[in-house]
Design a protein around this motif. Structure first.
Motif, mmCIF file in Angstrom:
data_model
loop_
_atom_site.group_PDB
_atom_site.id
_atom_site.type_symbol
_atom_site.label_atom_id
_atom_site.label_comp_id
_atom_site.label_asym_id
_atom_site.label_seq_id
_atom_site.Cartn_x
_atom_site.Cartn_y
_atom_site.Cartn_z
ATOM 1 N N LEU A 83 10.524 -2.749 5.311
ATOM 2 C CA LEU A 83 9.813 -1.466 5.343
ATOM 3 C C LEU A 83 10.758 -0.297 5.072
ATOM 4 N N ILE A 84 11.954 -0.367 5.641
ATOM 5 C CA ILE A 84 12.924 0.712 5.437
ATOM 6 C C ILE A 84 13.445 0.677 3.997
ATOM 7 N N GLY A 85 13.736 -0.534 3.493
ATOM 8 C CA GLY A 85 14.218 -0.670 2.114
ATOM 9 C C GLY A 85 13.192 -0.217 1.098
ATOM 10 N N ALA A 86 11.912 -0.378 1.434
ATOM 11 C CA ALA A 86 10.849 0.031 0.507
ATOM 12 C C ALA A 86 10.502 1.511 0.645
ATOM 13 N N GLY A 87 11.213 2.210 1.536
ATOM 14 C CA GLY A 87 10.993 3.652 1.678
ATOM 15 C C GLY A 87 9.744 4.008 2.461
ATOM 16 N N CYS A 88 9.267 3.100 3.319
ATOM 17 C CA CYS A 88 8.035 3.363 4.076
ATOM 18 C C CYS A 88 8.284 4.083 5.398
ATOM 19 N N ALA A 89 9.539 4.078 5.875
ATOM 20 C CA ALA A 89 9.782 4.561 7.242
ATOM 21 C C ALA A 89 10.764 5.718 7.268
ATOM 22 N N LYS A 90 10.517 6.691 8.148
ATOM 23 C CA LYS A 90 11.473 7.789 8.330
ATOM 24 C C LYS A 90 12.263 7.608 9.604
ATOM 25 N N GLU A 91 11.781 6.750 10.510
ATOM 26 C CA GLU A 91 12.442 6.592 11.801
ATOM 27 C C GLU A 91 12.177 5.190 12.331
ATOM 28 N N GLN B 225 0.819 -1.215 0.000
ATOM 29 C CA GLN B 225 0.000 0.000 0.000
ATOM 30 C C GLN B 225 0.855 1.268 0.000
ATOM 31 N N LYS B 226 2.182 1.077 -0.111
ATOM 32 C CA LYS B 226 3.141 2.188 -0.265
ATOM 33 C C LYS B 226 2.987 3.261 0.813
ATOM 34 N N LYS B 227 2.949 2.809 2.067
ATOM 35 C CA LYS B 227 2.893 3.769 3.176
ATOM 36 C C LYS B 227 4.182 4.582 3.207
ATOM 37 N N LYS B 228 4.056 5.799 3.728
ATOM 38 C CA LYS B 228 5.224 6.695 3.796
ATOM 39 C C LYS B 228 5.396 7.252 5.211
ATOM 40 N N ASN B 229 6.650 7.598 5.537
ATOM 41 C CA ASN B 229 6.971 8.339 6.768
ATOM 42 C C ASN B 229 6.507 7.663 8.055
ATOM 43 N N LEU B 230 6.486 6.346 8.068
ATOM 44 C CA LEU B 230 6.115 5.652 9.296
ATOM 45 C C LEU B 230 7.258 5.775 10.308
ATOM 46 N N THR B 231 6.892 5.751 11.597
ATOM 47 C CA THR B 231 7.872 5.576 12.658
ATOM 48 C C THR B 231 7.667 4.168 13.193
ATOM 49 N N LEU B 232 8.754 3.380 13.228
ATOM 50 C CA LEU B 232 8.642 1.962 13.593
ATOM 51 C C LEU B 232 9.232 1.711 14.977
ATOM 52 N N TYR B 233 8.533 0.910 15.768
ATOM 53 C CA TYR B 233 9.046 0.502 17.077
ATOM 54 C C TYR B 233 9.103 -1.024 17.136
ATOM 55 N N SER B 234 10.209 -1.544 17.667
ATOM 56 C CA SER B 234 10.316 -2.992 17.831
ATOM 57 C C SER B 234 11.159 -3.275 19.061
ATOM 58 N N VAL C 111 20.125 3.758 6.513
ATOM 59 C CA VAL C 111 20.573 4.539 7.668
ATOM 60 C C VAL C 111 21.892 5.243 7.342
ATOM 61 N N GLU C 112 22.775 4.549 6.614
ATOM 62 C CA GLU C 112 24.049 5.170 6.235
ATOM 63 C C GLU C 112 23.831 6.329 5.257
ATOM 64 N N ALA C 113 22.745 6.279 4.468
ATOM 65 C CA ALA C 113 22.434 7.365 3.530
ATOM 66 C C ALA C 113 21.551 8.431 4.189
ATOM 67 N N CYS C 114 21.318 8.282 5.507
ATOM 68 C CA CYS C 114 20.477 9.221 6.268
ATOM 69 C C CYS C 114 19.055 9.310 5.706
ATOM 70 N N GLU C 115 18.578 8.235 5.104
ATOM 71 C CA GLU C 115 17.190 8.222 4.628
ATOM 72 C C GLU C 115 16.233 7.792 5.728
ATOM 73 N N CYS C 116 16.796 7.219 6.778
ATOM 74 C CA CYS C 116 15.970 6.786 7.906
ATOM 75 C C CYS C 116 16.789 6.968 9.176
#
Lengths: 273, 300
Positions: B64-72, B45-54, B93-98
């Motif tokens: 999720l991070i590789g698919a560009g769904c998460a900002k944090e 569903q191409k969610k964007k800018n999610l914040t993930l907790y685990s 994370v190394e590219a500061c995308e998340c």
């Protein structure tokens, strides 16, 4: 041919430092050399100590508490099902397992890392000057920050290289002796490598050489250490494992080298490569 | 008497409730029992800018991070256990995308537990003097009784929790098998700390079966908002004694993840162009998965 491997030498030295009645902490490990350092050597050492001077010592391997560690009881793999079914005296919920740290019931805990500095600070987090812009990002700190804060003693096993034994770590995932104000645990106590065993000078709180492995020179240690390390005069040589210790390790505890060469994982390895 | 409400819904309808920018807590640990069917649907569903907790993440965060769904992303770990590094996570994370926020295992546990206990923050000595303090969200405080130094950590307050479990009835009474990986017990807390909790389960069972085995109901329906039926819904993750990690698929995933382009192709092949039913067929179908990965010996 050498009578023993590096893994066996370190295992025997770790086992001498296991104290009766204490809980020893390892993770569940992943694979390869990292497994040998963080789990393989510690687990065989605990079993050897149980057979010799510490019959009531126990260990915690992730959620598996007080497991059977004899050859016949050890599963072929360390996948989830194998861990669930590993013969042991207890499997307790995560919150209770992690609670053991805070209750001060963790004796010797094992750790490894990409960097260890002269204070014993550990780094398994990231490499780079800026935390928000990591040059190399590692998977994460897991329980290392907890064990470094709470365990009575911490044994660190790493390869002896300049880029590993550094002046100061880029990120502190396990707190050493630089500043421990308010932390109840004892922090890093031993650092074991392919060249030597180090401890910490109580006056300087910095790492110093405790014993040098057979065949290794003080110069080799200086050349492979990223800071000016204290090597006391008349420093001792690490004792070679006894025939009886080697027999127990090879015949009773780890004949399949599941632990000491990580055959239990999908990535067998040797620390001597 | 009025009919009771069924909480059973489809994977796509459940995930459609999660808006861009939501804070999402995810169950499972390492590459064990993450709710991968729900994770794939978030990607689909191409969610964007999610914040993930685990508590301790694996392929769930990586995908999720590789698919560009998460900002944090917050966790004690994001890796692929025996299969090595989580390559998409690392690259992003190394590219500061998340942004990745390091937590220790007890800190992550404490932040979930505080929330599930109805508290606004937890205290811990663990982060003192460590790199965790690089994150401005952690603040030193003093115990008013003993004067000891602690670190205050805000409780996790996710908008949604997504968690995988063994079985449930359609009313949302969720059960776990008695013999299970005890490292996954954080799932019970994670499910209790969100505004909205979505559970995927291996089996939907009649209410009578739940009533016959009430001590297995670790999450009674008052904690559960939606239930989706997802057999092999943790795949390629393992699921306690029900099935093993799919090593073959995991290795393929890792190979594809060597490059951004390779991972994009993986997503095209297994996620974007499929429904969850089609995904299960693509990886062999239920019977094949059962024969290949199933243990068949779980005890209830």
């Amino acid at each position: 041919m050498k009578r023993y491997t590096l893994e066996e030498l370190l295992t025997v030295e770790v086992s001498k430092r296991i104290i009766d009645d204490e809980m020893n902490f390892t993770g569940i490990g992943t694979g390869g050399k990292a497994y040998i350092r963080a789990c393989g050597i510690p687990l065989v050492a605990v079993r050897l100590a149980q057979m010799k001077h510490a019959p009531n010592a126990l260990c915690m391997m992730g959620p598996v508490l007080d497991p059977l560690l004899d050859a016949a009881s050890v599963p072929d793999h360390n996948w989830e099902y194998d861990l669930i079914k590993w013969p042991c005296r207890s499997q307790i919920p995560l919150e209770d397992a992690l609670g053991i740290f805070r209750l001060g019931k963790s004796g010797l805990a094992f750790a490894s890392g990409a960097q260890v500095d002269k204070w014993g600070n550990l780094n398994i987090g990231m490499i780079g000057d800026d935390y928000s812009k990591p040059k190399v990002r590692f998977p994460g700190v897991l329980a290392q920050t907890d064990l470094a804060a709470f365990a009575k003693r911490v044994c660190i096993i790493v390869p002896h290289e300049k880029r590993v034994l550094v002046d100061h770590v880029d990120f502190i995932s396990g707190v050493g002796h630089e500043n421990r104000e308010g932390l109840p645990g004892g922090g890093p106590t031993y650092v074991m490598t392919n060249l030597a065993i180090m401890d910490f000078n109580p006056e300087t709180r910095q790492m110093r050489v405790h014993s040098i492995h057979p065949g290794v020179t003080a110069d080799m240690i200086r050349e492979n250490t990223g800071f000016d390390i204290e090597i006391p005069e008349n420093v001792m040589t690490t004792p070679e494992p006894s025939d009886e210790d080697l027999r127990l390790i090879r015949e009773e505890i780890d004949p399949g080298r599941k632990f000491l060469n990580a055959y239990i994982t999908s990535e067998p390895a040797s620390l001597e490569d | 008497m009025q009919e009771r409400r069924s909480k059973l819904t489809s994977i796509s309808d459940a995930v459609a409730l999660i808006p861009d920018g939501a804070k999402v807590a995810i169950g499972g640990s390492l590459i064990r029992k993450a709710p991968m069917a729900l994770v794939r649907e978030l990607v689909r569903q191409k969610k964007k800018n999610l914040t993930l907790y685990s508590w301790s993440a694996g392929m769930d965060f990586d995908m999720l991070i590789g698919a560009g769904c998460a900002k944090e992303a917050w966790s004690s770990y994001c890796g692929m256990f025996n299969l090595g590094m989580a390559k998409n996570f690392r690259r992003a994370v190394e590219a500061c995308e998340c942004r990745f926020v390091d937590l220790s295992e007890t800190c992550a546990m404490d932040k979930f537990r505080a929330s599930a206990y109805g508290l606004t923050f937890a205290i811990s000595k663990t982060p003192l003097h460590s790199g965790i303090m690089n994150n401005p969200e952690f603040k030193e405080i003093t115990c008013p009784f003993t004067g000891e130094k602690y670190v205050a950590m805000e409780a996790f307050h996710p908008d949604f929790s997504i968690v995988h479990a063994h079985r449930a009835d359609k009313y949302g009474n969720v059960q776990l098998d008695a013999v299970r990986m005890m490292d996954n017990e954080m799932d019970i807390y994670i499910a209790k700390c969100a505004k909205t909790t979505i559970m995927s389960v291996e089996e939907i069972v009649p209410e009578e079966e739940i009533i016959r085995t009430p001590t297995m109901t670790v999450l009674p329906k008052l904690f559960v908002d939606y239930v989706v039926h997802a057999p092999y819904g943790a795949h390629p993750n393992s699921c306690d004694c029900r099935y093993d990690f799919d090593l073959e698929h995991g290795e393929y995933y890792q190979k594809c993840s060597d490059t951004k382009e390779g991972f994009e192709q993986y997503l095209q092949e297994y996620v974007y162009g499929t429904t969850e039913e089609e995904y299960i067929e693509k990886v062999g179908g239920l019977e094949n998965l059962e024969a290949r990965l199933g243990r068949g010996g779980w005890e209830s």
